[in-house]
Motif scaffolding. Sequence first.
Motif, short mmCIF file in Angstrom:
data_model
loop_
_atom_site.label_atom_id
_atom_site.label_comp_id
_atom_site.label_asym_id
_atom_site.label_seq_id
_atom_site.Cartn_x
_atom_site.Cartn_y
_atom_site.Cartn_z
N ASP A 245 -17.99 50.47 -40.16
CA ASP A 245 -19.20 50.98 -39.51
C ASP A 245 -20.11 51.65 -40.55
O ASP A 245 -21.32 51.47 -40.53
CB ASP A 245 -18.86 51.98 -38.40
CG ASP A 245 -18.19 51.32 -37.21
OD1 ASP A 245 -18.01 50.08 -37.23
OD2 ASP A 245 -17.84 52.05 -36.26
N ALA B 138 -17.11 51.54 -26.67
CA ALA B 138 -16.81 51.03 -25.33
C ALA B 138 -18.01 50.30 -24.72
O ALA B 138 -17.83 49.38 -23.90
CB ALA B 138 -16.37 52.17 -24.43
N PHE C 139 -17.24 56.39 -37.94
CA PHE C 139 -15.81 56.65 -37.79
C PHE C 139 -14.94 55.71 -38.62
O PHE C 139 -13.78 56.01 -38.87
CB PHE C 139 -15.46 56.52 -36.31
CG PHE C 139 -14.32 57.39 -35.88
CD1 PHE C 139 -14.21 58.70 -36.34
CD2 PHE C 139 -13.36 56.92 -34.99
CE1 PHE C 139 -13.17 59.51 -35.93
CE2 PHE C 139 -12.31 57.74 -34.58
CZ PHE C 139 -12.22 59.02 -35.04
P1 ADP Z 1 -20.15 54.21 -26.46
O1 ADP Z 1 -19.59 54.33 -25.08
O2 ADP Z 1 -21.57 54.76 -26.57
O3 ADP Z 1 -19.99 52.86 -27.03
P2 ADP Z 1 -17.81 55.22 -27.96
O4 ADP Z 1 -17.36 56.62 -28.06
O5 ADP Z 1 -16.93 54.24 -27.26
O6 ADP Z 1 -19.30 55.27 -27.32
O7 ADP Z 1 -18.08 54.66 -29.41
C1 ADP Z 1 -19.18 55.02 -30.21
C2 ADP Z 1 -18.75 55.08 -31.66
O8 ADP Z 1 -18.18 56.37 -31.91
C3 ADP Z 1 -17.71 54.06 -32.06
O9 ADP Z 1 -18.11 53.48 -33.29
C4 ADP Z 1 -16.45 54.91 -32.27
O10 ADP Z 1 -15.62 54.37 -33.28
C5 ADP Z 1 -17.05 56.20 -32.73
N1 ADP Z 1 -16.21 57.42 -32.66
C6 ADP Z 1 -15.11 57.66 -31.89
N2 ADP Z 1 -14.64 58.91 -32.13
C7 ADP Z 1 -15.46 59.47 -33.06
C8 ADP Z 1 -15.51 60.73 -33.75
N3 ADP Z 1 -14.62 61.69 -33.51
N4 ADP Z 1 -16.51 60.93 -34.66
C9 ADP Z 1 -17.43 59.97 -34.91
N5 ADP Z 1 -17.45 58.77 -34.31
C10 ADP Z 1 -16.47 58.52 -33.40
#
Ligand code: ADP
Length: 171
Positions: free
Chosen positions: A159, A121, A155
């Motif tokens: 990535d 996000a 995830f």
């Molecule tokens: P930020 O707000 O710091 O960008 P997000 O949660 O939106 O954080 O995304 C950070 C990363 O974590 C993204 O690459 C997302 O795909 C990933 N992500 C989401 N859910 C999980 C999970 N359960 N385990 C590991 N990574 C995740």
Amino acid sequence: MKGNISFVKGDITLQDTDAIVNAANSSLLGGGGVDGAIHKAAGPALDEECRRIGYCPTGQAVITTGGNLKAKYVIHTVGPIWHGGTRNEPELLASCYRNSLKLAEEKDIKTIAFPSISTGAYGYPIEQAAHIAVKTVSDYLKTSNTIKEVRFVLFSKRDYDVYVEAYKELQ
Ligand code: ADP
């Protein structure tokens, strides 16, 4: 380097490391993405501890217990929102990794899992974020006597590939 860096494609809430890192927001109230997943899996004890702490500035980190997670601790760090790279984003992102590892050392945590901070996000371009993540962690491990494993938990396959490539470029 004394500790190991590893990469897995998976869900950070399922990791068996001593600590997992949450890509939180400053309010620590939980949100979407990895933050929401961690709060949901950890349960209400985590919400309560985060409410008590109340706030965490961008680039800093705070620690709570892991609630219902396998991990004993959750380290919550607040990544920078990407504004094009002109608002100190690289240094703030590096600070997230450094401050999380510092907290881990203080708690004698030996194994720790990181998600890809800021690349969801918060919009940080993943190639650039991955380079900072692996460089900052590998530099930190050169000076750490306690941390044995840092695991990046990505995830998606894409990535995962970007992080592995960033690590190769570092060697
Ligand atoms: P930020 O707000 O710091 O960008 P997000 O949660 O939106 O954080 O995304 C950070 C990363 O974590 C993204 O690459 C997302 O795909 C990933 N992500 C989401 N859910 C999980 C999970 N359960 N385990 C590991 N990574 C995740």
